[in-house]
Design a protein around this motif. Sequence first.
Motif, PDB file in Angstrom:
ATOM      1  N   ARG A 197      20.041 -24.036 -97.944  1.00 24.96           N
ATOM      2  CA  ARG A 197      18.958 -24.027 -96.945  1.00 24.96           C
ATOM      3  C   ARG A 197      18.419 -22.609 -96.791  1.00 24.96           C
ATOM      4  NH1 ARG A 197      22.775 -27.066 -94.560  1.00 24.96           N
ATOM      5  NH2 ARG A 197      23.313 -25.439 -93.056  1.00 24.96           N
ATOM      6  N   ASN A 198      17.275 -22.380 -97.422  1.00 21.76           N
ATOM      7  CA  ASN A 198      16.631 -21.069 -97.374  1.00 21.76           C
ATOM      8  C   ASN A 198      16.010 -20.855 -95.993  1.00 21.76           C
ATOM      9  OD1 ASN A 198      15.170 -18.742 -97.816  1.00 21.76           O
ATOM     10  ND2 ASN A 198      13.643 -19.716 -99.153  1.00 21.76           N
ATOM     11  N   ILE A 199      16.475 -19.845 -95.259  1.00 24.07           N
ATOM     12  CA  ILE A 199      15.970 -19.601 -93.899  1.00 24.07           C
ATOM     13  C   ILE A 199      15.106 -18.340 -93.845  1.00 24.07           C
ATOM     14  CG2 ILE A 199      17.845 -20.864 -92.740  1.00 24.07           C
ATOM     15  CD1 ILE A 199      19.158 -18.063 -92.201  1.00 24.07           C
ATOM     16  N   ALA A 200      14.538 -17.954 -94.991  1.00 27.77           N
ATOM     17  CA  ALA A 200      13.735 -16.716 -95.037  1.00 27.77           C
ATOM     18  C   ALA A 200      12.500 -16.810 -94.148  1.00 27.77           C
ATOM     19  CB  ALA A 200      13.320 -16.425 -96.478  1.00 27.77           C
ATOM     20  N   GLU A 201      11.852 -17.967 -94.174  1.00 28.40           N
ATOM     21  CA  GLU A 201      10.575 -18.131 -93.476  1.00 28.40           C
ATOM     22  C   GLU A 201      10.695 -17.798 -91.991  1.00 28.40           C
ATOM     23  OE1 GLU A 201       7.003 -18.070 -93.909  1.00 28.40           O
ATOM     24  OE2 GLU A 201       8.060 -18.790 -95.700  1.00 28.40           O
ATOM     25  N   GLU A 202      11.736 -18.318 -91.356  1.00 28.74           N
ATOM     26  CA  GLU A 202      11.875 -18.145 -89.906  1.00 28.74           C
ATOM     27  C   GLU A 202      12.655 -16.881 -89.534  1.00 28.74           C
ATOM     28  OE1 GLU A 202      12.885 -20.593 -91.862  1.00 28.74           O
ATOM     29  OE2 GLU A 202      14.608 -21.711 -91.084  1.00 28.74           O
ATOM     30  N   ASN A 203      13.048 -16.084 -90.536  1.00 26.62           N
ATOM     31  CA  ASN A 203      13.836 -14.866 -90.232  1.00 26.62           C
ATOM     32  C   ASN A 203      13.337 -13.687 -91.066  1.00 26.62           C
ATOM     33  OD1 ASN A 203      16.321 -15.923 -88.545  1.00 26.62           O
ATOM     34  ND2 ASN A 203      16.054 -17.387 -90.206  1.00 26.62           N
ATOM     35  N   ARG A 204      12.022 -13.466 -91.012  1.00 25.32           N
ATOM     36  CA  ARG A 204      11.429 -12.439 -91.891  1.00 25.32           C
ATOM     37  C   ARG A 204      12.040 -11.060 -91.672  1.00 25.32           C
ATOM     38  NH1 ARG A 204       9.443 -15.117 -95.931  1.00 25.32           N
ATOM     39  NH2 ARG A 204       8.985 -13.067 -96.763  1.00 25.32           N
ATOM     40  N   SER A 205      12.235 -10.677 -90.420  1.00 20.20           N
ATOM     41  CA  SER A 205      12.685  -9.296 -90.192  1.00 20.20           C
ATOM     42  C   SER A 205      14.139  -9.117 -90.639  1.00 20.20           C
ATOM     43  CB  SER A 205      12.507  -8.882 -88.728  1.00 20.20           C
ATOM     44  OG  SER A 205      13.310  -9.699 -87.908  1.00 20.20           O
TER      45      SER A 205
END
Length: 457
Positions: free
Chosen positions: A395-403
């Motif tokens: 589950r790639n969570i990059a989108e919602e955790n950019r910083s």
Amino acid sequence: MLTFSCGAEAPPPSILLFVIDTTRADDPALGESRLETTPYWRRLGEEGLVYSRSISQAPWTLPAHASMLTGLLPSQHGVGWVSTRAEDALVTVTERLAEAGYETLAVAENPWLTPTFNLLQGFDQNFFIRQKGLTAEEAVAEWLENRPAGAPFFVFVNVVDPHAPYQGHEACRLPDRLALDEARALNPGTHPELCVPADPAELEVMRTLHQCDLTLADEKLRRIHGLLLEQAPELISIVTSDHGEHFGEHQLMSHQFSVRNELLAVPLVVHGLAGIDPARIDAWVGTSDLAPSILEWAGASPLPGQEGRTLPTRPEEGRERAVVSEYADYVSLEASTGMGRRLLAAGRGLRSDCGPDQPVFGSMRSVIRYPHKAIQYSEYDAELFDLSKDPGETRNIAEENRSLLEELLALLPEAGRVPNPSPELPSEPAPEILESLRALGYLEAEESDPSKTNGKE
Ligand SMILES: [Zn+2]
């Protein structure tokens, strides 16, 4: 050669680095693992230190071993990054130990560890098992018989039993009472395209064969460790792997074109450290930590600019740590040489059926700062995972955790040297080395004889 007197100070300890090629962290029976495939390795772990979170700095043999032996990242040592051949200028743990008076021996079953690729700089002797017609144990025994007594030794052994093609053995308990010959026919060689999802039943057979191969490697460890202990009771032994293996995760097989933890997480045991109680160490460590650790335990001088640090030896040490791994696509390697062209051709064949959603092309780097892991790709958007909730990186969570993603990516060092082929590259390794690389699946089969991809021997 330095000599060691019998003064008050104890002589430096002899050291064994034993690499069981292609072993996942969850493969051997260390601690709570489910299968009793590796009883000897387990025993060493129970008497020593088991590192539960050890990460290889690269997902395949050549750069992974280079990081172990130099303490550097692939972009720093350049091996498997800009070239398949290590530069003479690299300083290895072996060279440092030799300067400190150690006798050194390398015994390797994997053809990437032959003098052709120049990683074994500093070894007094090295045996590529296939060229010598000896077993690894016989090579060690022969060397021990002929070495002058007195000086401490550094012995490096690499065995490839768990590497594809998986062979298993007669005592192997195969699913559905399959015959050994039938099971062997289901090797990854029958699924040369990495992204073709294999039948789960076939995957189980391959995984079982791989586990049985680990038992063969464990027996080699038992015999060789026993031989060395007879001559050096103070022996420090490090038993680890260079990388793991995909068995269908992320639709991948084998160990290329990925920096997932199925490839990067490797088992690691250290046995025989004087004055250190047995323990399980949960701190994140890297296999580039081996070189600095070995040099510290030997009392030798450290390597220049090393990325690795000395391994923690107590459970409470070293919890905060970011661990980096790197993979350079074959395209970055020397495409102009024979070796480079062979690797490129093999890479194209392997990835021919990978879909556009599979991030298997280009170079990639990962950084783990637990619980998070970020992956930077040259050809795709970066990914972020929470390993505490999602150890399989699905589950790639990059989108919602950019910083948070940016914070982790900033921990990656400068990418180091730009790929720049060296004129000294081995354009055409010896036939037996090419043959061995082909047998391990690194090169395409010769059209004239496709059967050569089968059989480790
Ligand atoms: Zn390997």
